[in-house]
Write an enzyme that holds these catalytic residues in place. Structure first.
Site, short mmCIF file in Angstrom:
data_model
loop_
_atom_site.label_atom_id
_atom_site.label_comp_id
_atom_site.label_asym_id
_atom_site.label_seq_id
_atom_site.Cartn_x
_atom_site.Cartn_y
_atom_site.Cartn_z
N VAL A 56 0.84 -1.20 0.00
CA VAL A 56 0.00 0.00 0.00
C VAL A 56 0.87 1.25 0.00
O VAL A 56 0.65 2.18 -0.78
CB VAL A 56 -0.96 0.00 1.21
CG1 VAL A 56 -1.61 1.37 1.41
CG2 VAL A 56 -2.02 -1.08 1.05
N GLU A 57 1.89 1.26 0.86
CA GLU A 57 2.75 2.45 0.93
C GLU A 57 3.57 2.63 -0.35
O GLU A 57 3.71 3.74 -0.84
CB GLU A 57 3.68 2.40 2.14
CG GLU A 57 4.55 3.64 2.21
CD GLU A 57 4.97 4.05 3.59
OE1 GLU A 57 5.69 5.06 3.68
OE2 GLU A 57 4.58 3.41 4.57
N SER A 58 4.09 1.55 -0.90
CA SER A 58 4.89 1.67 -2.12
C SER A 58 4.07 2.19 -3.28
O SER A 58 4.48 3.11 -4.00
CB SER A 58 5.52 0.32 -2.48
OG SER A 58 6.50 -0.01 -1.53
#
Length: 134
Positions: A56-58
């Site tokens: 999700v963060e990437s």
């Protein structure tokens, strides 16, 4: 990665490489990224929640970087939330990060993570601050 700009290919982090995260689509308002389940499980054989959070963060942060570049800035994550909805034991998961807000100092993305059957397995949100490069 033919539709991925060259600058983005240079931003693959060691963690992204270790988890097997690959970009499928990249624009400032939407990114699609994929990650295998194999090698990213927790002891019970389910996809590790931390790996899902990293996906999700990437996906979200690379979209924020693309947005920040239009203003000569860089993006740094400041808040990440992930809710896990379904366990995944095989195949791969795909995150689609879509812009909620594309501001001059803040960018917010909502990401849906789906398994190969199309089931939503997690949903997350990342807020990035847009700052001048060092």
């Amino acid at each position: 990665m033919s539709n991925i700009p060259e600058w983005a290919e240079e931003l693959t982090s060691p963690l992204d490489a270790k988890l097997g995260i690959t970009l499928l689509e990249l624009a400032p308002d939407r990114v699609i990224a994929r990650m295998p389940v194999e090698g990213n499980q927790q002891p019970l054989g389910l996809l590790h929640g931390g790996a899902t959070g990293a996906l999700v963060e990437s996906a979200s942060s690379i979209a924020a970087i693309a947005h920040a570049r239009t203003m000569g800035k860089v993006a740094v994550g400041v808040d990440l939330h992930v809710t896990h909805l379904e366990g995944v034991t095989a195949g791969a998961v795909t995150a689609t990060a879509t812009a909620v807000r594309l501001g001059r100092t803040v960018a917010v993305y909502r990401a849906e993570v789906r398994d190969d059957a199309g089931r939503m397995t997690a949903v997350g949100q990342l807020t990035c601050q847009l700052v001048e490069p060092r």
